[in-house]
Design a protein around this motif. Structure first.
Motif, PDB file in Angstrom:
ATOM      1  N   LYS A  19       1.072  -1.492   0.079  1.00 40.23           N
ATOM      2  CA  LYS A  19      -0.053  -0.016   0.179  1.00 40.23           C
ATOM      3  C   LYS A  19       1.041   1.559   0.186  1.00 40.23           C
ATOM      4  CE  LYS A  19      -1.912  -0.290   3.791  1.00 40.23           C
ATOM      5  NZ  LYS A  19      -3.425  -0.826   4.854  1.00 40.23           N
ATOM      6  N   GLN A  20       0.133   2.686  -0.264  1.00 38.44           N
ATOM      7  CA  GLN A  20       0.995   3.140  -0.370  1.00 38.44           C
ATOM      8  C   GLN A  20      -0.710   4.704   0.464  1.00 38.44           C
ATOM      9  OE1 GLN A  20       3.825   4.916  -1.907  1.00 38.44           O
ATOM     10  NE2 GLN A  20       3.756   1.830  -2.411  1.00 38.44           N
ATOM     11  N   GLY A  21       0.613   4.780   1.472  1.00 39.99           N
ATOM     12  CA  GLY A  21      -1.277   4.648   2.775  1.00 39.99           C
ATOM     13  C   GLY A  21      -1.607   4.074   2.693  1.00 39.99           C
ATOM     14  N   ILE A  24      -3.745   1.613  -2.646  1.00 39.19           N
ATOM     15  CA  ILE A  24      -2.730   0.910  -3.264  1.00 39.19           C
ATOM     16  C   ILE A  24      -3.577   1.134  -5.080  1.00 39.19           C
ATOM     17  CG2 ILE A  24      -4.342  -1.389  -3.959  1.00 39.19           C
ATOM     18  CD1 ILE A  24      -2.391  -2.722  -2.999  1.00 39.19           C
ATOM     19  N   HIS A  25      -1.881   1.609  -5.938  1.00 41.62           N
ATOM     20  CA  HIS A  25      -1.262   1.423  -7.019  1.00 41.62           C
ATOM     21  C   HIS A  25      -1.140   0.656  -8.012  1.00 41.62           C
ATOM     22  CE1 HIS A  25       0.397   4.715  -9.708  1.00 41.62           C
ATOM     23  NE2 HIS A  25      -0.248   4.315  -9.402  1.00 41.62           N
ATOM     24  N   LEU A 275       4.571   0.981  -7.445  1.00 40.02           N
ATOM     25  CA  LEU A 275       4.550   1.781  -6.721  1.00 40.02           C
ATOM     26  C   LEU A 275       4.826   3.262  -6.928  1.00 40.02           C
ATOM     27  CD1 LEU A 275       7.848  -0.980  -5.709  1.00 40.02           C
ATOM     28  CD2 LEU A 275       5.966   0.017  -4.041  1.00 40.02           C
ATOM     29  N   ASP A 276       3.290   3.883  -7.090  1.00 38.47           N
ATOM     30  CA  ASP A 276       3.309   5.006  -7.578  1.00 38.47           C
ATOM     31  C   ASP A 276       4.131   5.520  -8.818  1.00 38.47           C
ATOM     32  OD1 ASP A 276       2.102   7.332  -7.321  1.00 38.47           O
ATOM     33  OD2 ASP A 276       3.014   8.148  -5.234  1.00 38.47           O
ATOM     34  N   LYS A 277       4.280   4.627  -9.347  1.00 44.23           N
ATOM     35  CA  LYS A 277       5.095   5.122 -10.993  1.00 44.23           C
ATOM     36  C   LYS A 277       3.800   4.411 -11.710  1.00 44.23           C
ATOM     37  CE  LYS A 277       9.204   4.368  -8.916  1.00 44.23           C
ATOM     38  NZ  LYS A 277      11.154   4.092  -8.558  1.00 44.23           N
TER      39      LYS A 277
END
Length: 291
Positions: A19-21, A24-25, A275-277
């Motif tokens: 997760k990012q915060g 999930i991206h 990963l947020d990319k």
């Protein structure tokens, strides 16, 4: 009481590490679209493990009675333990260290990999009743009843992750291999709706990522444990592999990270956990070297 309709084929306790915060991206290969969502909205299908045929199995709930009780309850603490052991080992900036894994721990990790490898929609579709009978899959040792063979969920389960002979065979194969944990201080490793990547070293061409049993051909296997850690398992007879190349933690270099991530994307059925990319950041010309 209404039963939970969302059945995750990749555990939430595993996805939580990516997760990012709070979110999930993700990227959908089929829709060619990136999106952000809650962890409960990825790698799941409505009633994926629901038994429909009348039999004594009808009261058995795979989500609660098998996966929650026997997989998720062990997988979460296991990941946390591995993560702590590795970060402690490399705390003084070493590039390679030995990690102590007794046979029981290796067996537990191998069992989780086995279950994850076979519990996905890719294998449920493959082990569908008619195809199972038509192809005569040699590794299937369960004698199906009329009711069982008519239920795709039971055919899938009893052919793979609930098949004790298959479990013992594949887990024994994995334990006999040589284990390397690749580590990065930065969160760089992707995962997907098919987290376990199985690359045959003989038989099917590597780039096809074909359906098959892990132990049916010599293979190279890897499993992203967290965005910082990937477990690689080499066949014990891999050419040019030193005999002491086992139970090691090695810092991953940029080329290794790129190769692993690209093959994770290829191996995904649909969903890639980013990963947020931008997904295009991973579309580079790189080949994953086995060693």
């Amino acid at each position: 009481m209404v039963k939970d309709r969302k059945h995750h084929f990749v555990p939430v306790c595993y996805l939580n590490h990516f997760k990012q915060g709070r979110h999930i991206h993700s990227f959908s290969k089929k829709r060619d679209k990136e999106y952000v969502c809650g962890v409960d909205a990825v790698c799941e299908l409505p009633y994926f493990y629901k038994i429909t045929q009348d039999s004594w199995w009808k009261t058995f709930e795979f989500e609660k009675d098998f996966f929650s009780a026997n997989v998720e309850s062990h997988l979460g603490p296991m990941i946390t333990k591995i993560e702590k052991s590795i970060t402690d080992l490399l705390a003084e900036n070493g590039s390679m260290e030995k990690i102590i894994l007794d046979e029981e721990t290796r067996r537990s990790i191998a069992s989780m990999i086995f279950i994850q490898f076979y519990r996905t929609p890719r294998f449920k579709n493959y082990y569908e009743g008619k195809k199972l009978i038509r192809q005569g899959i040699s590794s299937i040792t369960h004698e199906f009843t009329k009711e069982e063979i008519s239920d795709p969920v039971l055919v899938h389960a009893l052919s793979t992750y609930l098949n004790p002979k298959m479990l013992n065979k594949v887990v024994s194969y994995l334990i006999s291999g040589q284990w390397i944990f690749r580590y990065s201080e930065e969160p760089v490793f992707l995962t997907s709706d098919n987290p376990v990547v199985w690359i045959p070293l003989r038989g099917p061409k590597q780039e096809l990522f074909t359906i098959g049993n892990i132990d049916d051909s010599k293979c190279f296997l890897y499993y992203p444990i967290t965005p910082n850690i990937v477990l690689e398992i080499f066949d014990k007879d891999t050419k040019n592999l030193p005999p002491d190349f086992d139970n090691l933690v090695i810092r991953a270099d940029a080329e290794r990270i790129a190769g692993i991530n690209l093959n994770t994307i290829i191996n995904a059925e649909d969903i890639v956990i980013l990963l947020d990319k931008d997904i295009n950041a991973y579309s580079i010309d790189v080949t994953l070297k086995i060693i």
